[in-house]
Design a protein around this motif. Sequence first.
Motif, short mmCIF file in Angstrom:
data_model
loop_
_atom_site.label_atom_id
_atom_site.label_comp_id
_atom_site.label_asym_id
_atom_site.label_seq_id
_atom_site.Cartn_x
_atom_site.Cartn_y
_atom_site.Cartn_z
N VAL A 119 0.83 -1.27 -0.09
CA VAL A 119 -0.12 0.03 -0.10
C VAL A 119 0.79 1.28 -0.10
O VAL A 119 0.56 2.29 -0.74
CB VAL A 119 -0.84 -0.04 1.19
CG1 VAL A 119 -1.44 1.31 1.45
CG2 VAL A 119 -1.83 -1.05 1.13
N MET A 120 2.09 1.32 0.65
CA MET A 120 2.88 2.36 0.95
C MET A 120 3.76 2.53 -0.73
O MET A 120 3.83 3.92 -0.98
CB MET A 120 3.91 2.10 1.91
CG MET A 120 3.14 2.16 3.46
SD MET A 120 4.84 1.99 4.58
CE MET A 120 5.31 3.67 4.57
N GLY A 121 3.66 1.62 -1.28
CA GLY A 121 4.44 1.59 -2.80
C GLY A 121 5.78 2.11 -2.67
O GLY A 121 6.67 2.06 -1.98
N SER A 122 6.02 3.01 -3.79
CA SER A 122 7.45 3.54 -3.77
C SER A 122 7.65 4.46 -2.43
O SER A 122 8.86 4.33 -2.15
CB SER A 122 7.52 4.37 -5.12
OG SER A 122 6.87 5.40 -5.00
N PHE A 123 6.48 4.92 -1.79
CA PHE A 123 6.95 5.72 -0.77
C PHE A 123 7.48 4.95 0.38
O PHE A 123 8.12 5.51 1.41
CB PHE A 123 5.69 6.44 -0.13
CG PHE A 123 5.19 7.24 -1.20
CD1 PHE A 123 5.75 8.55 -1.33
CD2 PHE A 123 4.07 7.17 -1.83
CE1 PHE A 123 5.27 9.63 -2.53
CE2 PHE A 123 3.27 7.91 -2.79
CZ PHE A 123 4.15 9.25 -3.23
N GLY A 124 7.28 3.63 0.71
CA GLY A 124 8.00 2.88 1.42
C GLY A 124 9.29 2.72 1.58
O GLY A 124 10.00 2.69 2.52
N ARG A 125 10.10 2.97 0.45
CA ARG A 125 11.57 2.86 0.28
C ARG A 125 12.16 4.13 1.10
O ARG A 125 13.36 4.10 1.51
CB ARG A 125 12.03 2.85 -0.91
CG ARG A 125 11.51 1.63 -1.78
CD ARG A 125 12.27 1.49 -3.34
NE ARG A 125 11.87 2.52 -4.01
CZ ARG A 125 10.94 2.26 -5.03
NH1 ARG A 125 10.20 1.24 -5.02
NH2 ARG A 125 10.64 3.07 -5.87
#
Length: 263
Positions: A119-125
């Motif tokens: 769910v966080m997608g690329s923001f998770g990185r």
Amino acid sequence: MELPMNWTISWIMRIVKFCYAPLALAFYLAATAAVAQTGTAPPAPATLPAPQLATGSETPEEIEIIPSAHAVVQQVTDQMLEVISRNRETMSDNPQKFYTEVQAVLDPVVDFRFIARSVMGSFGRSATAEQRQRFTDTFKNGLVMTYARGMAAFDDQDITVVPPGAGTSNHCTVGVEQEVRGPDGLNKVSYTMRREKLRRTDKHCVGEWKLINVTINGVNLGKTFRSQFAQAMQQELKKKNGDKNTQVALLLDTVIDNWSATN
């Protein structure tokens, strides 16, 4: 099917409530801490046989002793129906007991961590380990409580797990189809179940089956939540007047703090 960006999570919950409240796995598809437990612990749900771990010398036939993904979905369905029946008369007076029992059923079979990261997608990185864990807990808590409340309105429906097709026994990711017939007609639910290899070099997957996504009548909840998260991040950036120097970590804190499955 991916939903428009302006869909809210509460609308999705209405779909789940009226289309398929009993299993409450739609995770989603992903609590602050787990739902606070009160009183005595609920009766432990019946469990499937524990998988036997591979030692490297087993044949495919010996490794393939884990219950099938379809068997796991069927068992969880049965367990959820038991939870509803057991709490039907008392859930309004003691909802926390109901939430706790729902979570006890979901915890072993839903990969909330995997779903939350998706769910966080690329923001998770860009997130810290603490932020990723905090979102996983928040995401899980909201889903458990929302689905539990949705199940409180559940009425008897005919639930059928569609038998698996040929050639899926050795797959590490399997789709399990379910048909739910009720007053509103036929609803179709698809569960994406996954198990991991113990070692990357293994040819066979021997981990336990975990739910990683749900699609209800063509609505992919994983993609919908991911769009919701990305939209929230963009909205926070706009509040900063599009300042590219704004630290992503600060935006993530705001989105995580304001995330709710009931908004």
